[in-house]
Design a protein around this motif. Sequence first.
Motif, short mmCIF file in Angstrom:
data_model
loop_
_atom_site.label_atom_id
_atom_site.label_comp_id
_atom_site.label_asym_id
_atom_site.label_seq_id
_atom_site.Cartn_x
_atom_site.Cartn_y
_atom_site.Cartn_z
N PHE A 62 3.37 47.88 -28.21
CA PHE A 62 4.66 47.68 -28.88
C PHE A 62 5.73 48.50 -28.16
N ALA A 63 5.47 49.80 -27.97
CA ALA A 63 6.44 50.68 -27.33
C ALA A 63 6.71 50.26 -25.89
N GLU A 64 5.66 49.88 -25.18
CA GLU A 64 5.80 49.43 -23.79
C GLU A 64 6.65 48.17 -23.69
N ALA A 65 6.44 47.23 -24.60
CA ALA A 65 7.16 45.95 -24.55
C ALA A 65 8.66 46.11 -24.76
N ILE A 66 9.06 47.06 -25.61
CA ILE A 66 10.50 47.21 -25.87
C ILE A 66 11.11 48.44 -25.20
N GLY A 67 10.29 49.20 -24.50
CA GLY A 67 10.81 50.33 -23.73
C GLY A 67 11.27 51.51 -24.57
N VAL A 68 10.51 51.84 -25.61
CA VAL A 68 10.84 53.01 -26.42
C VAL A 68 9.70 54.00 -26.34
N ASP A 76 4.64 51.35 -39.89
CA ASP A 76 5.56 50.51 -40.64
C ASP A 76 6.83 50.18 -39.85
N SER A 77 6.81 50.36 -38.53
CA SER A 77 7.98 50.09 -37.70
C SER A 77 8.29 48.60 -37.63
N ASP A 78 9.57 48.28 -37.53
CA ASP A 78 10.03 46.90 -37.40
C ASP A 78 10.37 46.65 -35.93
N PHE A 79 9.66 45.73 -35.31
CA PHE A 79 9.82 45.43 -33.89
C PHE A 79 11.28 45.17 -33.52
N PHE A 80 11.96 44.34 -34.30
CA PHE A 80 13.33 43.95 -33.95
C PHE A 80 14.34 45.06 -34.25
N ARG A 81 14.10 45.87 -35.25
CA ARG A 81 15.02 46.99 -35.53
C ARG A 81 14.92 48.08 -34.48
N LEU A 82 13.79 48.16 -33.80
CA LEU A 82 13.65 49.15 -32.73
C LEU A 82 14.17 48.63 -31.40
N ALA A 89 8.95 40.16 -27.33
CA ALA A 89 7.84 39.71 -28.18
C ALA A 89 6.86 38.87 -27.35
N ALA A 90 7.38 38.03 -26.48
CA ALA A 90 6.52 37.22 -25.61
C ALA A 90 5.72 38.11 -24.67
N ARG A 91 6.36 39.15 -24.12
CA ARG A 91 5.64 40.10 -23.26
C ARG A 91 4.54 40.82 -24.03
N LEU A 92 4.86 41.23 -25.26
CA LEU A 92 3.89 41.93 -26.09
C LEU A 92 2.69 41.04 -26.37
N LEU A 93 2.95 39.80 -26.72
CA LEU A 93 1.87 38.86 -27.02
C LEU A 93 1.01 38.60 -25.78
N ALA A 94 1.65 38.40 -24.64
CA ALA A 94 0.90 38.15 -23.40
C ALA A 94 0.04 39.35 -23.04
N ARG A 95 0.60 40.55 -23.18
CA ARG A 95 -0.14 41.77 -22.86
C ARG A 95 -1.33 41.95 -23.80
N ALA A 96 -1.12 41.66 -25.09
CA ALA A 96 -2.22 41.78 -26.07
C ALA A 96 -3.31 40.77 -25.76
N ARG A 97 -2.92 39.56 -25.38
CA ARG A 97 -3.93 38.54 -25.04
C ARG A 97 -4.72 38.93 -23.80
#
Length: 108
Positions: A62-68, A76-82, A89-97
């Motif tokens: 999650f942190a890697e995908a959005i650079g935080v 309880d973090s919200d992906f889009f609020r961060l 989100a596409a990068r996160l999904l690809a990395r998880a897969r």
Amino acid sequence: MSLSGQKPPDRLVPSARTALTALPALPRGAGGSGGGGEHAAPPASGAEPPGTPLQEIVRDLFAEAIGVPRRTVHADSDFFRLGGHPAAAARLLARARRGARRDTRRGG
């Protein structure tokens, strides 16, 4: 087949219209505003840290995908609020897969 000049069915026509004088403001970090780190909301008091190894892996992805920084992501973090956006989100999904495929090849 062209639909120009034809009246749409009544069920597709709005019953009321509202004129906007300006577009509503998006919250900080919404709408794909770049790296996200500068817009990251501070962790809420009492935020839940990851409790299992799987939650830690997801937090790191999650942190890697959005650079935080990892410390800003909680259970309880919200992906889009961060600062997340559809491309992240596409990068996160690809990395998880990729990680899931790697684990199934290892048998774990």
